[in-house]
Design a protein around this motif. Structure first.
Motif, PDB file in Angstrom:
ATOM      1  N   GLY A 185       0.846  -1.197   0.000  1.00 51.01           N
ATOM      2  CA  GLY A 185       0.000   0.000   0.000  1.00 51.01           C
ATOM      3  C   GLY A 185       0.876   1.238   0.000  1.00 51.01           C
ATOM      4  O   GLY A 185       2.104   1.148   0.066  1.00 51.01           O
ATOM      5  N   HIS A 186       0.249   2.380  -0.046  1.00 49.91           N
ATOM      6  CA  HIS A 186       1.058   3.612  -0.102  1.00 49.91           C
ATOM      7  C   HIS A 186       0.310   4.814   0.467  1.00 49.91           C
ATOM      8  O   HIS A 186      -0.912   4.801   0.579  1.00 49.91           O
ATOM      9  CB  HIS A 186       1.470   3.883  -1.556  1.00 49.91           C
ATOM     10  CG  HIS A 186       0.326   4.271  -2.442  1.00 49.91           C
ATOM     11  ND1 HIS A 186       0.069   5.576  -2.799  1.00 49.91           N
ATOM     12  CD2 HIS A 186      -0.653   3.538  -3.028  1.00 49.91           C
ATOM     13  CE1 HIS A 186      -1.005   5.608  -3.576  1.00 49.91           C
ATOM     14  NE2 HIS A 186      -1.462   4.393  -3.735  1.00 49.91           N
ATOM     15  N   SER A 187       1.088   5.855   0.782  1.00 49.45           N
ATOM     16  CA  SER A 187       0.518   7.095   1.302  1.00 49.45           C
ATOM     17  C   SER A 187      -0.205   7.845   0.175  1.00 49.45           C
ATOM     18  O   SER A 187       0.082   7.642  -1.004  1.00 49.45           O
ATOM     19  CB  SER A 187       1.643   7.965   1.878  1.00 49.45           C
ATOM     20  OG  SER A 187       2.621   8.207   0.891  1.00 49.45           O
ATOM     21  N   ASN A 188      -1.107   8.705   0.556  1.00 50.48           N
ATOM     22  CA  ASN A 188      -1.866   9.526  -0.395  1.00 50.48           C
ATOM     23  C   ASN A 188      -2.523   8.708  -1.498  1.00 50.48           C
ATOM     24  O   ASN A 188      -2.432   9.043  -2.683  1.00 50.48           O
ATOM     25  CB  ASN A 188      -0.969  10.613  -0.997  1.00 50.48           C
ATOM     26  CG  ASN A 188      -0.423  11.516   0.093  1.00 50.48           C
ATOM     27  OD1 ASN A 188      -1.172  11.983   0.955  1.00 50.48           O
ATOM     28  ND2 ASN A 188       0.886  11.717   0.113  1.00 50.48           N
ATOM     29  N   CYS A 189      -3.165   7.616  -1.079  1.00 53.80           N
ATOM     30  CA  CYS A 189      -3.848   6.741  -2.040  1.00 53.80           C
ATOM     31  C   CYS A 189      -5.255   7.312  -2.300  1.00 53.80           C
ATOM     32  O   CYS A 189      -6.074   7.407  -1.386  1.00 53.80           O
ATOM     33  CB  CYS A 189      -3.952   5.320  -1.470  1.00 53.80           C
ATOM     34  SG  CYS A 189      -4.774   4.185  -2.605  1.00 53.80           S
ATOM     35  N   GLY A 190      -5.487   7.697  -3.542  1.00 50.88           N
ATOM     36  CA  GLY A 190      -6.781   8.292  -3.889  1.00 50.88           C
ATOM     37  C   GLY A 190      -7.945   7.344  -3.666  1.00 50.88           C
ATOM     38  O   GLY A 190      -9.045   7.763  -3.286  1.00 50.88           O
ATOM     39  N   GLY A 191      -7.709   6.056  -3.871  1.00 48.52           N
ATOM     40  CA  GLY A 191      -8.767   5.065  -3.690  1.00 48.52           C
ATOM     41  C   GLY A 191      -9.221   5.006  -2.241  1.00 48.52           C
ATOM     42  O   GLY A 191     -10.417   5.041  -1.945  1.00 48.52           O
ATOM     43  N   ILE A 192      -8.260   4.955  -1.322  1.00 49.26           N
ATOM     44  CA  ILE A 192      -8.607   4.895   0.103  1.00 49.26           C
ATOM     45  C   ILE A 192      -9.223   6.222   0.550  1.00 49.26           C
ATOM     46  O   ILE A 192     -10.203   6.249   1.305  1.00 49.26           O
ATOM     47  CB  ILE A 192      -7.358   4.545   0.956  1.00 49.26           C
ATOM     48  CG1 ILE A 192      -6.855   3.137   0.606  1.00 49.26           C
ATOM     49  CG2 ILE A 192      -7.678   4.654   2.447  1.00 49.26           C
ATOM     50  CD1 ILE A 192      -7.798   1.987   0.886  1.00 49.26           C
ATOM     51  N   ALA A 193      -8.677   7.334   0.038  1.00 48.43           N
ATOM     52  CA  ALA A 193      -9.215   8.651   0.424  1.00 48.43           C
ATOM     53  C   ALA A 193     -10.684   8.777   0.036  1.00 48.43           C
ATOM     54  O   ALA A 193     -11.454   9.464   0.708  1.00 48.43           O
ATOM     55  CB  ALA A 193      -8.387   9.753  -0.226  1.00 48.43           C
ATOM     56  N   SER A 194     -11.066   8.074  -1.030  1.00 50.42           N
ATOM     57  CA  SER A 194     -12.455   8.193  -1.499  1.00 50.42           C
ATOM     58  C   SER A 194     -13.448   7.580  -0.504  1.00 50.42           C
ATOM     59  O   SER A 194     -14.647   7.819  -0.597  1.00 50.42           O
ATOM     60  CB  SER A 194     -12.620   7.565  -2.887  1.00 50.42           C
ATOM     61  OG  SER A 194     -12.611   6.163  -2.811  1.00 50.42           O
ATOM     62  N   LEU A 195     -12.942   6.795   0.460  1.00 49.71           N
ATOM     63  CA  LEU A 195     -13.832   6.250   1.506  1.00 49.71           C
ATOM     64  C   LEU A 195     -14.270   7.336   2.496  1.00 49.71           C
ATOM     65  O   LEU A 195     -15.224   7.171   3.233  1.00 49.71           O
ATOM     66  CB  LEU A 195     -13.111   5.157   2.299  1.00 49.71           C
ATOM     67  CG  LEU A 195     -12.997   3.774   1.665  1.00 49.71           C
ATOM     68  CD1 LEU A 195     -12.003   2.933   2.457  1.00 49.71           C
ATOM     69  CD2 LEU A 195     -14.342   3.078   1.627  1.00 49.71           C
ATOM     70  N   PHE A 196     -13.494   8.422   2.524  1.00 47.19           N
ATOM     71  CA  PHE A 196     -13.784   9.492   3.495  1.00 47.19           C
ATOM     72  C   PHE A 196     -14.616  10.568   2.804  1.00 47.19           C
ATOM     73  O   PHE A 196     -14.194  11.127   1.794  1.00 47.19           O
ATOM     74  CB  PHE A 196     -12.473  10.051   4.059  1.00 47.19           C
ATOM     75  CG  PHE A 196     -11.809   9.065   4.969  1.00 47.19           C
ATOM     76  CD1 PHE A 196     -11.911   9.185   6.348  1.00 47.19           C
ATOM     77  CD2 PHE A 196     -11.127   7.964   4.448  1.00 47.19           C
ATOM     78  CE1 PHE A 196     -11.332   8.245   7.189  1.00 47.19           C
ATOM     79  CE2 PHE A 196     -10.545   7.021   5.269  1.00 47.19           C
ATOM     80  CZ  PHE A 196     -10.644   7.159   6.656  1.00 47.19           C
ATOM     81  N   SER A 197     -15.781  10.847   3.362  1.00 48.00           N
ATOM     82  CA  SER A 197     -16.815  11.590   2.640  1.00 48.00           C
ATOM     83  C   SER A 197     -16.352  12.893   2.008  1.00 48.00           C
ATOM     84  O   SER A 197     -16.555  13.092   0.820  1.00 48.00           O
ATOM     85  CB  SER A 197     -18.006  11.838   3.553  1.00 48.00           C
ATOM     86  OG  SER A 197     -17.553  12.484   4.721  1.00 48.00           O
TER      87      SER A 197
END
Ligand SMILES: [Zn+2]
Length: 209
Positions: free
Chosen positions: A102-114
């Motif tokens: 995994g990695h920092s500043n992942c757009g995919g994971i950030a998209s989980l946060f409203s």
């Protein structure tokens, strides 16, 4: 056909430069592959598995998807691209190690946060990212007083643990883990510092490599 918006020339020129520089480095592996490990990582353009592990063609079997997620084993007849690649690497190529990177500043994971959710609707992405939904819930539980940026970093790591869990839902992976024929690892790349932390299951935390 001329298309002034296309960037393809950059890549054709790059390929020609590569050809000139290397005396066909692909030749050794032209007819067969025996990779030593599988890496499951994000599609993110900043991640280069061979570059950061200093490996040559043929050494690393790479699977990429949005947010480096491993889905649970689902025995239906849908089109499971990631699971098919995992099956090929484990059962047909016989890799001994699976690294989920995994990695920092992942757009995919950030998209989980409203309020970071730039993807309002999608044909495929939101449903795919749902694999990591539990990681968000765990993060909000454990890091509820942290800033949202810190929560996203925390969630990037939690999602790696979901992927480790999901890998073990594949019966042939679980069997090989029990027989010590395969080892699974979760690594987290911090792009800003260029460092990698690996999950230590005894200490239950990520430790720098
Ligand atoms: Zn990513």
């Amino acid at each position: 056909m001329k298309n002034n918006n296309s960037n393809i020339k950059l890549f054709i020129d790059g390929f020609k430069k590569f050809q000139k520089k290397h005396d066909n480095i692909l030749e050794d592996t032209a007819y067969t592959q025996q990779p030593k490990a599988m890496m499951i990582t994000c599609c993110d353009s900043r991640i280069d598995p061979s570059l950061i592990t200093d490996t040559k063609p043929g050494e690393l079997f790479v699977i990429r998807n949005v947010a480096n997620l491993v889905p649970p084993f689902e025995g239906d007849l849908r089109h499971h691209g990631t699971s098919a690649a995992i099956e090929y690497g484990v059962l047909y190529l016989g890799v001994t190690d699976i690294i989920v990177l995994g990695h920092s500043n992942c757009g995919g994971i950030a998209s989980l946060f409203s309020n970071q959710n730039k993807i309002k609707s999608s044909d495929f992405i939101n449903n795919w990212i749902d694999i990591a939904r539990d990681a968000k819930d765990r993060t909000l539980d454990r890091c509820k007083h942290n800033s949202q940026a810190e929560q996203i970093n925390c969630c990037e790591k939690e999602s790696l643990l979901i992927s480790l869990q999901n890998l073990q839902t594949f019966p042939w992976i679980k069997d090989k883990i029990d027989k010590k024929e395969i080892y699974i690892h979760a690594w987290y790349l911090d792009l800003a510092s260029g460092t990698i932390e690996a999950y230590n299951s005894d200490l239950k935390e990520f430790i720098p490599l």
